[in-house]
Structure formats: C-alpha cells, structure tokens
Motif scaffolding. Structure first.
Motif, short mmCIF file in Angstrom:
data_model
loop_
_atom_site.label_atom_id
_atom_site.label_comp_id
_atom_site.label_asym_id
_atom_site.label_seq_id
_atom_site.Cartn_x
_atom_site.Cartn_y
_atom_site.Cartn_z
N ALA A 160 1.04 -1.24 0.08
CA ALA A 160 0.20 -0.18 0.05
C ALA A 160 0.82 1.23 -0.04
O ALA A 160 1.98 1.48 0.79
CB ALA A 160 -0.97 -0.03 1.27
N LEU A 161 0.68 2.18 -0.98
CA LEU A 161 1.59 3.25 -1.07
C LEU A 161 1.12 4.23 -0.04
O LEU A 161 -0.26 4.53 0.21
CB LEU A 161 1.62 3.80 -2.40
N ASN A 162 1.94 5.10 0.55
CA ASN A 162 1.61 6.15 1.32
C ASN A 162 2.02 7.42 0.69
O ASN A 162 2.75 7.57 -0.25
CB ASN A 162 2.15 6.15 2.89
N TYR A 163 1.85 8.57 1.40
CA TYR A 163 2.23 9.93 0.62
C TYR A 163 3.85 9.77 0.55
O TYR A 163 4.01 10.48 -0.86
CB TYR A 163 1.86 10.92 1.61
N GLN A 164 4.49 9.48 1.23
CA GLN A 164 5.91 9.56 1.43
C GLN A 164 6.45 8.70 0.04
O GLN A 164 7.20 9.20 -0.85
CB GLN A 164 6.68 9.10 2.22
N LEU A 165 6.09 7.50 -0.04
CA LEU A 165 6.40 6.64 -1.18
C LEU A 165 5.86 7.37 -2.40
O LEU A 165 6.60 7.15 -3.57
CB LEU A 165 5.93 5.15 -1.11
N ALA A 166 4.76 7.75 -2.52
CA ALA A 166 4.05 8.09 -3.79
C ALA A 166 5.10 9.48 -4.18
O ALA A 166 5.31 9.86 -5.34
CB ALA A 166 2.62 8.81 -3.49
N THR A 167 5.29 10.27 -3.27
CA THR A 167 6.10 11.67 -3.56
C THR A 167 7.29 11.17 -4.11
O THR A 167 7.86 11.54 -5.30
CB THR A 167 6.26 12.53 -2.15
N CYS A 168 8.03 10.16 -3.73
CA CYS A 168 9.60 9.84 -4.15
C CYS A 168 9.35 9.25 -5.69
O CYS A 168 10.20 9.83 -6.47
CB CYS A 168 9.98 8.66 -3.18
N LEU A 169 8.35 8.57 -5.94
CA LEU A 169 8.15 7.79 -7.07
C LEU A 169 7.73 8.79 -8.12
O LEU A 169 8.10 8.68 -9.36
CB LEU A 169 7.13 6.73 -7.07
N LEU A 170 6.93 9.70 -7.87
CA LEU A 170 6.44 10.72 -8.57
C LEU A 170 7.79 11.61 -9.16
O LEU A 170 7.64 12.14 -10.24
CB LEU A 170 5.09 11.70 -8.41
N CYS A 171 8.40 12.04 -8.10
CA CYS A 171 9.45 12.74 -8.67
C CYS A 171 10.43 12.31 -9.53
O CYS A 171 11.03 12.94 -10.35
CB CYS A 171 10.28 13.07 -7.16
N GLY A 172 10.62 10.82 -9.49
CA GLY A 172 11.53 10.13 -10.56
C GLY A 172 10.69 10.16 -11.80
O GLY A 172 11.33 10.49 -12.95
N ILE A 173 9.62 9.92 -11.92
CA ILE A 173 8.66 10.00 -13.18
C ILE A 173 8.76 11.46 -13.96
O ILE A 173 9.14 11.32 -15.02
CB ILE A 173 7.39 9.36 -13.06
N LEU A 174 8.54 12.29 -13.05
CA LEU A 174 8.52 13.88 -13.53
C LEU A 174 9.67 14.21 -13.89
O LEU A 174 10.08 14.95 -15.07
CB LEU A 174 7.92 14.59 -12.53
#
Ligand SMILES: [Mn+2]
Length: 312
Positions: free
Chosen positions: A133-147
């Motif tokens: 289950a993703l949380n805010y922290q993991l989602a922020t890290c992963l979106l940073c890489g994609i963007l």
C-alpha cells in the motif's frame, strides 16, 4: 536467500529519479526491518530536500568497506556511473534495476526495462506486484522520478504507462505541481545569468544540423553555482527546431563532459555516447572525454569527426 543487510547504490550527480527510486526502496526495506543504507558518490542537490528521508543519502565510502548481503544498484547503466569499484565491494549478490538503453547488465539479477520512463516506474511496478500500500511519502518519491525523467511529461519518455502511474501516485497524495516546480523550475539569479552567457554563444552547424555551446569550469566559480544548475539548459536547447541534435560541452580542467539531446525519431544519442564510453537514453545521453576541448573550433572539429563515424 534472505538478505538482512542491503546497500542501495545509485549514480554520481544524483537526479530526481536516482534519489526518488533509492528513497522509495529504502523506506520500504527499512519498514520491512532490514538494515539498509544508500550510497551516492555525490550529494543530492538541495532542491530535492522535499523528498522524505533525503538526509539518509550519503557519500560516506566507509559503507563500501562493510559486508553486505545484497547490493541493489538503481538507475545506473554500469558500475562506472556509480564511482564504486565492484571488485572491492563485499556482497553476496547484486541486483541491477534500471531503464537506460545502454545498461550493460552487470548484476547477478538484472531488472532492466528501457521502455520504462524511469527507474521509479519499475519500482512502482515492483510495489504493485508485492501489493504494497503506497503512502504519501512513497508516492512523492516515485512521482519525483517519473516527472524528472519525463521532464514533467514533456519528453519522449512520456508514455501512457508513465501518466497512468503518475495519476495513481497523485491519488496517493503526491503533489505534481510542487514537484515540477522544485525539480524543473528551481533557478537562481546567478544560474540564469550563466544560462544567458552560454546561450549567447550558441552555434548551429547547418551541415550537421547540430546546435552546440559550451560552459567552462571557471564560469561556475565566477557565478558561485554548482554545475547542476545547467542541467535544465540542455533540455531547453532541445526545443530548437531545425536541428537534429543539441550538444552542451562542459569544459573542466582535465575533461570535457558532453550532453546530447534529440527529438528526432531516427536518432539514438545513446549509441553516439557509447562510442565514447558514455551512455544514457535514446533521446538524452552523455559522455566524458578525458581531455579538454578548446572552445568553438575544437568543438566543431570534434563534432565533424563524429559525424563521419556515427551521427545522422
Ligand atoms: Mn532515470
């Protein structure tokens, strides 16, 4: 094999994808009770401080003298880009997770997908696979890489998959506009002044269809900036129409770092970079020459020489 001690390594000159993927994996492994650390040869730029846990990334080479069960290398096409000597690294296994076209499959296990927008996309798929289950922290890290790697959904790495995954990450609380502003638009006045100088000497060779310019090490010093402030400049040059390739030469004391970009379907700049021991993606790549090129005339003759061998 159950690994208890795990060292995450990523490439020199960290970017949003190396930091984002390393921290997402670090957070997951730490929460799973593992003894885990992240090594990068250079410190991440301060504008990534919005990434949760950025301070755990260290360039402390003592980590490389310890015994590790597992080493996971992220976002790096080969060992050279990590500035770590694998022969000196005590570990039972190496996992290589990456999306560079030029990856040389150096791991015991190679999870390489050069169609993935970013290493963060591959890590996202791993998390989905294990039903994390993703949380805010993991989602922020992963979106940073994609963007970071899609240039904010601007470059050719922007796939349907990357956008779909990003939508799910935003749904978990990651803030796209904040990340784009932090990563893509963080300019200082001195940084922009240097951009101005570098842009003023931009040349276009009509035969080669190459736009090129350079920046010298002394200029970073003059403007008191880190050379990472020029990272956005080469992508900006890629907006030029009527050229096939854009090239930025960073002329340092003993070497010349060359960045290449293209938007043309029939050009693969990673192949050009590989000729010089570099690498990267089909549309964005780079290499380092172990000598100094002297301004305009040298640059052009270098490009012309290459043109005979490999370009266009
Ligand atoms: Mn990447």
């Amino acid at each position: 094999m159950a690994a208890n001690s795990i060292l995450i390594i990523s490439h020199q000159r960290p970017d949003g994808d190396s930091c984002g993927s390393s921290l997402a994996l670090f957070n997951y492994l730490k929460t799973s009770g593992k003894n885990v650390a992240i090594f990068m040869a250079d410190q991440p730029p301060s504008y990534f401080s919005f990434l949760p846990g950025l301070e755990v990334i260290t360039g402390d080479r003592m980590l490389l003298n310890r015994q590790w069960d597992l080493v996971i290398v992220l976002d790096s096409s080969d060992w050279a880009h990590t500035q770590v000597k694998p022969s000196n690294l005590l570990r039972k296994m190496t996992i290589n997770i990456d999306h560079h076209f030029s990856n040389n499959r150096f791991g015991d296990i190679n999870c390489v997908d050069d169609l993935a927008s970013s290493t963060c996309e591959i890590i996202y798929k791993f998390f989905t696979e294990i039903k994390l289950a993703l949380n805010y922290q993991l989602a922020t890290c992963l979106l940073c890489g994609i963007l970071s790697d899609t240039g904010g959904f601007y470059n050719s790495a922007t796939t349907i998959e990357a956008i779909k995954i990003s939508a799910r990450l935003i749904d978990q609380g990651a803030k796209m506009y904040k990340i784009n502003n932090q990563v893509g638009r963080n300019r200082t006045i001195n940084g922009l002044r240097l951009w101005g100088e570098v842009l003023a000497r931009l040349k276009i060779d009509a035969d080669l269809k190459i736009a090129y310019t350079y920046v010298r090490e002394e200029e970073y010093k003059k403007y008191l900036i880190n050379d990472e402030e020029l990272d956005g400049l080469i992508n900006f040059l890629n907006a030029l129409t009527d050229v096939s390739i854009s090239a930025l030469f960073r002329i340092n004391r003993n070497q010349t770092v060359v960045s290449l970009r293209t938007t043309k379907d029939n050009i693969n700049v990673a192949q050009i970079a590989q000729l010089y021991g570099g690498g990267g993606h089909q549309k964005a790549a780079g290499f380092t020459l172990p000598y100094t090129l002297d301004e305009d005339s040298d640059l052009l003759s270098f490009l012309k020489k290459d043109n005979n061998r490999c370009m266009l």
